[in-house]
Design an enzyme around this catalytic site. Structure first.
Site, short mmCIF file in Angstrom:
data_model
loop_
_atom_site.label_atom_id
_atom_site.label_comp_id
_atom_site.label_asym_id
_atom_site.label_seq_id
_atom_site.Cartn_x
_atom_site.Cartn_y
_atom_site.Cartn_z
N CYS A 1 -19.99 30.16 -5.44
CA CYS A 1 -21.11 29.40 -4.93
C CYS A 1 -22.11 28.96 -5.99
O CYS A 1 -21.81 28.09 -6.77
CB CYS A 1 -21.79 30.16 -3.79
SG CYS A 1 -22.64 29.05 -2.67
N ARG B 1 -27.89 22.63 5.48
CA ARG B 1 -27.10 23.69 4.82
C ARG B 1 -25.74 23.79 5.52
O ARG B 1 -25.64 23.63 6.75
CB ARG B 1 -27.80 25.04 4.89
CG ARG B 1 -29.09 25.13 4.09
CD ARG B 1 -29.52 26.57 3.88
NE ARG B 1 -28.64 27.27 2.95
CZ ARG B 1 -28.73 27.18 1.62
NH1 ARG B 1 -29.66 26.39 1.08
NH2 ARG B 1 -27.90 27.83 0.83
N HIS C 1 -18.08 33.20 -0.03
CA HIS C 1 -18.71 34.52 -0.14
C HIS C 1 -18.01 35.46 0.84
O HIS C 1 -17.02 35.14 1.44
CB HIS C 1 -20.17 34.43 0.32
CG HIS C 1 -21.09 33.67 -0.55
ND1 HIS C 1 -21.56 34.15 -1.74
CD2 HIS C 1 -21.70 32.46 -0.38
CE1 HIS C 1 -22.41 33.27 -2.26
NE2 HIS C 1 -22.50 32.26 -1.45
N1 GLN Z 1 -28.41 27.58 -4.00
C1 GLN Z 1 -27.14 26.95 -3.86
C2 GLN Z 1 -27.04 26.08 -2.61
O1 GLN Z 1 -27.79 26.24 -1.76
C3 GLN Z 1 -26.05 28.02 -3.84
C4 GLN Z 1 -26.19 28.92 -2.66
C5 GLN Z 1 -25.27 30.13 -2.75
O2 GLN Z 1 -24.92 30.65 -3.82
N2 GLN Z 1 -24.92 30.66 -1.59
O3 GLN Z 1 -26.19 25.29 -2.49
#
Ligand code: GLN
Length: 251
Positions: free
Chosen positions: A93, A127, A194
């Protein structure tokens, strides 16, 4: 045998138990009689090319990414030399995003990346969150499923000739449009997944571990001896079913 691991920025990039991937590498290496020696690489810690068989970096929020990005970008040559030298690498990520050419935040700010992986990331308003299921596009394991969890604002666009990790069966993946997730260059793998990723995808842990063992022994990658993985298989099945119940790729 000692497998030397460089864990980049464990105190900054470690969400959704990404640190758990190190625990899986350790357990699966031990099951084959190997030991893992893990070096925590933080801001300004020297990373000697060739000193590690496996480089690992987890995910993190934009704020933490901004705190480490200049330091990571300054290591671009060392990381590329390590991977060109045959070291294995897994990036998750936020770490995956910063191993590309860079990350454009929602506020328009640009975080220069290490430029190892052929992609760029642009944060969007929505998101992309939820369980994910992939079918591997890795030649070593075509079609094998990979299950995990994603939560990212970033949309990662691979270069036209870049190799993904897998085809999205359920979930958003790299950008919610391309139908692909992750990126692979040699023995380096990046992914949004993840969970942590590896407890429910033991074959992927073993593939990456076999690259690290090859680097440690200066030999060619050999499949690792099989070990029992009932729990991992059950965890994969549950995660895969949860992802499928999302009803395929979002429209
Ligand atoms: N901050 C990054 C995003 O929002 C990565 C997020 C993460 O590692 N889960 O895309």
């Amino acid at each position: 045998m000692i497998i030397r691991v460089a864990h980049l920025y464990p105190e900054y990039l470690n969400i959704y138990a990404d640190r758990g991937n190190i625990a899986v590498f350790t357990r699966r290496a031990n099951a084959r009689g190997h030991e893992l020696a893990v070096d925590s690489i933080t801001l300004e810690t020297v990373l000697e090319p060739g000193a590690h068989d496996l480089i690992y970096v987890g995910g993190g929020q934009d704020r933490e990414q901004a705190m480490i990005a200049p330091d990571l970008a300054a290591r671009s040559d060392a990381i590329r030399a390590a991977v060109d030298g045959g070291a294995a690498l897994l990036a998750v990520c936020g770490g995956y995003q910063l191993l590309g050419r860079g990350y454009r935040g929602r506020d328009g700010s640009w975080l220069e990346g290490a430029g190892l992986l052929p992609h760029e990331t642009l944060a969007g308003d929505m998101r992309m969150i939820g369980d994910v299921l992939l079918e591997s596009t890795l030649p070593e394991a075509p079609g094998r499923t990979i299950a995990g969890f994603e939560n990212h604002a970033g949309r990662t666009v691979l270069d036209p000739d870049a190799a993904p990790l897998g085809r999205v069966v359920a979930g958003y993946g790299n950008d919610g449009e391309s139908g692909f997730e992750g990126c692979r260059v040699g023995r380096a793998v990046g992914t949004y997944l993840h969970g942590p990723l590896l407890p429910r995808n033991p074959w992927l842990a073993d593939l990456i571990l076999s690259w690290a063992v090859a680097h440690a022994t200066t030999g060619d990658p050999e499949p690792l001896a099989p070990v029992s993985e009932e729990l991992e298989t059950a965890a994969h099945a549950v995660a895969a079913e949860r992802a499928r119940s999302r009803g395929g790729r979002p429209a």
